[in-house]
Enzyme design. Structure first.
Site, PDB file in Angstrom:
ATOM      1  CG  ASP A  26      -6.970 -19.879 -35.704  1.00 36.97           C
ATOM      2  OD1 ASP A  26      -8.073 -20.112 -36.250  1.00 36.97           O
ATOM      3  OD2 ASP A  26      -6.025 -20.688 -35.718  1.00 36.97           O
ATOM      4  CG  HIS A  43     -17.054 -17.809 -37.825  1.00 33.26           C
ATOM      5  ND1 HIS A  43     -15.712 -17.918 -37.561  1.00 33.26           N
ATOM      6  CD2 HIS A  43     -17.361 -18.832 -38.676  1.00 33.26           C
ATOM      7  CE1 HIS A  43     -15.238 -18.978 -38.222  1.00 33.26           C
ATOM      8  NE2 HIS A  43     -16.217 -19.550 -38.879  1.00 33.26           N
ATOM      9  CG  LEU A 137      -7.354   2.121 -33.941  1.00 27.92           C
ATOM     10  CD1 LEU A 137      -5.942   1.783 -33.457  1.00 27.92           C
ATOM     11  CD2 LEU A 137      -8.347   1.234 -33.184  1.00 27.92           C
TER      12      LEU A 137
HETATM   13  C1  IPE Z   1      -6.005 -17.831 -40.413  1.00 24.91           C
HETATM   14  O1  IPE Z   1      -6.731 -18.800 -39.701  1.00 24.91           O
HETATM   15  C2  IPE Z   1      -6.923 -16.904 -41.101  1.00 24.91           C
HETATM   16  C3  IPE Z   1      -7.848 -16.112 -40.278  1.00 24.91           C
HETATM   17  C4  IPE Z   1      -7.909 -16.066 -38.994  1.00 24.91           C
HETATM   18  C5  IPE Z   1      -8.753 -15.312 -41.026  1.00 24.91           C
HETATM   19  P1  IPE Z   1      -6.961 -20.277 -40.264  1.00 24.91           P
HETATM   20  O2  IPE Z   1      -7.685 -21.009 -39.221  1.00 24.91           O
HETATM   21  O3  IPE Z   1      -7.589 -20.197 -41.608  1.00 24.91           O
HETATM   22  O4  IPE Z   1      -5.459 -20.801 -40.443  1.00 24.91           O
HETATM   23  P2  IPE Z   1      -4.890 -22.275 -40.583  1.00 24.91           P
HETATM   24  O5  IPE Z   1      -5.645 -22.928 -41.680  1.00 24.91           O
HETATM   25  O6  IPE Z   1      -5.118 -22.964 -39.275  1.00 24.91           O
HETATM   26  O7  IPE Z   1      -3.442 -22.076 -40.880  1.00 24.91           O
HETATM   27  C1  IPE Z   2     -10.800 -18.019 -37.243  1.00 24.02           C
HETATM   28  O1  IPE Z   2     -11.379 -19.066 -36.541  1.00 24.02           O
HETATM   29  C2  IPE Z   2     -11.794 -17.286 -38.111  1.00 24.02           C
HETATM   30  C3  IPE Z   2     -11.633 -17.509 -39.562  1.00 24.02           C
HETATM   31  C4  IPE Z   2     -10.668 -18.166 -40.140  1.00 24.02           C
HETATM   32  C5  IPE Z   2     -12.650 -16.923 -40.395  1.00 24.02           C
HETATM   33  P1  IPE Z   2     -11.466 -20.522 -37.165  1.00 24.02           P
HETATM   34  O2  IPE Z   2     -12.743 -20.645 -37.918  1.00 24.02           O
HETATM   35  O3  IPE Z   2     -10.252 -20.824 -37.962  1.00 24.02           O
HETATM   36  O4  IPE Z   2     -11.519 -21.399 -35.871  1.00 24.02           O
HETATM   37  P2  IPE Z   2     -10.796 -22.786 -35.630  1.00 24.02           P
HETATM   38  O5  IPE Z   2      -9.335 -22.569 -35.895  1.00 24.02           O
HETATM   39  O6  IPE Z   2     -11.398 -23.780 -36.572  1.00 24.02           O
HETATM   40  O7  IPE Z   2     -11.091 -23.094 -34.200  1.00 24.02           O
HETATM   41 MG    MG Z   3      -8.467 -21.670 -37.534  1.00 29.16          MG
END
Ligand code: IPE
Ligand code: IPE
Ligand code: MG
Length: 257
Positions: A26, A43, A137
């Site tokens: 995240d 991303h 792995l």
């Molecule tokens: C969780 O991250 C899902 C992934 C990293 C793929 P999110 O950014 O979607 O989670 P929330 O919405 O903050 O809980």
């Molecule tokens: C996690 O990073 C990746 C996915 C959920 C695909 P985020 O896109 O949730 O990044 P933040 O949390 O908005 O910084």
């Molecule tokens: Mg996020």
């Protein structure tokens, strides 16, 4: 397939290095925002961190690494971001599969793949087949995955496999083989980057006794040193699985003789 033991039915064997690491990657959007870049640039950058962490896990002797790439709730994001993530998913499958095979890493996907377009579904099948015999792995990518979806699909499959199953006959042993990660032991260590302390519908069933590690580091900045820090923290946990510290101490004494 051998059925992995359940942490709620038998006490697992303890190891210094986690056998299975599960990560919520995240913070990509915030990483990009901090640099005045569009969210999607985060991303793309995050893929580099995945490569590093896969190699480091392999080097350290982790057997299973599971990463959350796209949740069943991420469809709620703006269509442009979802579209970009789909393109990146397909592109990275294409660019990484040979490298994974060369490094003896097998790739598995978990989640409801039926919602992805056919190009992605075909590439997933090709990548899984190409790396199926790799042993160093197992890298699992969770895509359109939700922990609740997993439990429900397992329950449905379990009912189909056991016609006439009575409510009192439903057991962990009957359900477990139908969970999407039945091929792996339960995660020992969960890591979430990006500062949030929640599970966001990841491996709900499987994380019953997983150690939970949270760091403010944003996913694109998470590197080998950060991973080793998480492992050091893991090494200091006392995993009791419901027992007392005194019981653990007397057990290790009797192991020593
Ligand atoms: C969780 O991250 C899902 C992934 C990293 C793929 P999110 O950014 O979607 O989670 P929330 O919405 O903050 O809980
Ligand atoms: C996690 O990073 C990746 C996915 C959920 C695909 P985020 O896109 O949730 O990044 P933040 O949390 O908005 O910084
Ligand atoms: Mg996020």
């Amino acid at each position: 397939m051998t059925q992995h033991s359940s942490s709620t039915l038998t006490v697992p064997e303890l190891r210094a290095i986690p056998r299975h690491v599960a990560i919520i990657m995240d913070g990509n959007g915030r990483w990009a925002g901090n640099r005045f870049m569009p969210r999607v640039a985060g991303h793309a950058e995050g893929l580099g961190a995945v490569r590093k962490i896969v190699q480091e896990c392999r080097r350290l002797g982790v057997e299973y690494l599971t990463v959350f790439a796209f949740s069943s709730e991420n469809w709620r994001r703006p269509p442009e971001e979802v579209g970009f993530l789909m393109k990146l998913f397909l592109k990275s499958l294409k660019s990484e599969v040979s490298r994974l095979a060369e490094n003896d890493i097998s790739l598995r996907l978990i989640g409801d793949l039926s919602r992805f377009d056919s190009a992605i579904q075909e590439m997933v099948q090709f990548s899984e087949e190409k790396t199926a015999d790799c042993k160093s792995l197992t890298l699992t990518v969770a895509a359109n995955y939700g922990g609740r979806w997993d439990i429900l699909q397992a329950m449905r499959q379990c009912l189909v496999a056991n016609p006439g199953l009575k409510p009192e006959q439903v057991s962990e042993e009957l359900l477990q083989p139908h969970l999407s990660m039945a091929y792996a032991p339960e995660p020992d260590l969960f890591i979430r980057t990006g500062g949030e302390q929640r599970v966001s519908n990841f491996l709900l069933w499987q994380m019953a006794y997983t150690e939970l590690y949270f760091t403010d580091v944003l996913w694109p900045d998470f590197d080998e040193a950060q991973l080793n820090k998480a492992f050091d923290w893991f090494g200091q946990r006392e995993r009791r699985f419901g027992r007392t510290s005194a019981q653990l101490a007397s057990e290790s004494m009797s192991d020593a003789v």
